[in-house]
Scaffold this active site. Sequence first.
Site, mmCIF file in Angstrom:
data_model
loop_
_atom_site.group_PDB
_atom_site.id
_atom_site.type_symbol
_atom_site.label_atom_id
_atom_site.label_comp_id
_atom_site.label_asym_id
_atom_site.label_seq_id
_atom_site.Cartn_x
_atom_site.Cartn_y
_atom_site.Cartn_z
ATOM 1 N N ARG A 135 0.694 -1.227 0.139
ATOM 2 C CA ARG A 135 -0.113 -0.033 -0.018
ATOM 3 C C ARG A 135 0.684 1.381 0.095
ATOM 4 N NH1 ARG A 135 -3.190 -3.337 1.288
ATOM 5 N NH2 ARG A 135 -1.374 -4.155 2.359
ATOM 6 N N THR A 136 1.656 1.386 0.737
ATOM 7 C CA THR A 136 2.418 2.513 1.191
ATOM 8 C C THR A 136 3.248 2.800 -0.064
ATOM 9 O OG1 THR A 136 2.314 2.284 3.673
ATOM 10 C CG2 THR A 136 3.930 3.988 2.615
ATOM 11 N N LYS A 146 25.352 -3.879 0.175
ATOM 12 C CA LYS A 146 26.796 -3.540 0.220
ATOM 13 C C LYS A 146 27.394 -2.734 1.336
ATOM 14 C CE LYS A 146 26.916 -3.081 -4.951
ATOM 15 N NZ LYS A 146 26.896 -2.067 -6.111
ATOM 16 N N ARG A 194 11.108 4.087 3.838
ATOM 17 C CA ARG A 194 10.695 3.062 4.642
ATOM 18 C C ARG A 194 12.043 2.267 5.197
ATOM 19 N NH1 ARG A 194 5.614 -0.723 4.753
ATOM 20 N NH2 ARG A 194 4.763 1.117 5.306
ATOM 21 N N HIS A 214 4.708 6.083 11.627
ATOM 22 C CA HIS A 214 4.048 6.197 10.160
ATOM 23 C C HIS A 214 3.075 7.261 9.832
ATOM 24 C CE1 HIS A 214 3.003 4.466 6.493
ATOM 25 N NE2 HIS A 214 2.547 3.113 6.990
HETATM 26 C C1 NCD Z 1 1.093 -0.668 8.151
HETATM 27 C C2 NCD Z 1 2.374 -0.584 8.369
HETATM 28 O O1 NCD Z 1 3.523 -0.984 7.598
HETATM 29 O O2 NCD Z 1 3.056 -0.264 9.664
HETATM 30 N N1 NCD Z 1 1.029 -0.996 6.746
HETATM 31 C C3 NCD Z 1 0.587 0.247 6.113
HETATM 32 O O3 NCD Z 1 1.460 0.674 5.585
HETATM 33 N N2 NCD Z 1 -0.654 0.344 5.593
HETATM 34 C C4 NCD Z 1 0.320 -1.638 8.980
HETATM 35 C C5 NCD Z 1 0.798 -2.867 8.833
HETATM 36 O O4 NCD Z 1 1.817 -3.546 8.243
HETATM 37 O O5 NCD Z 1 0.398 -3.665 9.952
#
Ligand code: NCD
Length: 303
Positions: A51-52, A80, A101, A129
Amino acid sequence: MRHLMSPLDFSTKELEKLFDLANDIEKNPKKYEHICEGRILATCFYEPSTRTRLSFESAMTRLGGKVIGFSDAASSSASKGESVSDTIRIISCYADICAMRHPKEGAPMVASEKSRIPVINAGDGGHQHPTQTLTDLLTIRSLKGKLDNFTIGLCGDLKFGRTVHSLINALVRYSNIRFIFISPEELKVPDYITDMLTEKQIPYEEVIRLEDVMPHLDILYMTRVQKERFFNEEDYVRLKDFYILDTTKMALAKKDMLVLHPLPRVNEISVEVDEDPRAAYFKQAQYGVYVRMALILTLLELV
Ligand code: NCD
């Protein structure tokens, strides 16, 4: 130049502006489809995501921009031994904005200190997040028409769930919010959060049984047990199906309660609940694109 590390980096007034923009994008997508032409977003994902990462890519593409990046640490020079500080210096030569991320708490912050382009924290370990929180707030504001005066239940893995930590931090700035934390003993919300709530005199309760509190909730925020942050498989297996939201439990809830979930879902919401009009988690994912579009425009100072 601005970065986004935590939802608190924007004042509530700035958030209102961002959400108004996201709602305008939702209504008039055509107006925005060329605004990022010639701009590049880099998605640097050192940890899995659907999703993200894809919602960032979709957001930039829908704005007319282009996207470069990697979706796993093994395919980047991190394998590396390159540091995030060096990587972001290089990315700054290739792109205009970066969504990062990382499994380590604080890594996007370290990157932002060396960056010449805006860096967005797209999730750092069990910490924060912020763009999921913007998504959650926009969903609540769009579907409930307000961001104050409600009781929210957060259920599941409140210890490792970074979306939970970010959302609580963001909600304490609105008036008359009451929290009910629903988790097994082992997955309780960290002390630094309950200490903060006590200090700000914000009401909260910690309970184990979801059924008992269902009738009191205006919003139920379900979460998955965060398998990847457990130290041993046995604990995960014991806790993973602790909560399953089904139609029997939904029957106990208010008629206008919203069910949210950052997704991915594992077993914690039974698929039969998807048909319930109160289930808003798929709409929430759609709002995630609008809010990321609004965020890119804001950080690139194009609005
Ligand atoms: C969340 C995350 O990555 O923290 N997912 C997301 O970005 N929608 C929630 C999860 O992974 O449970």
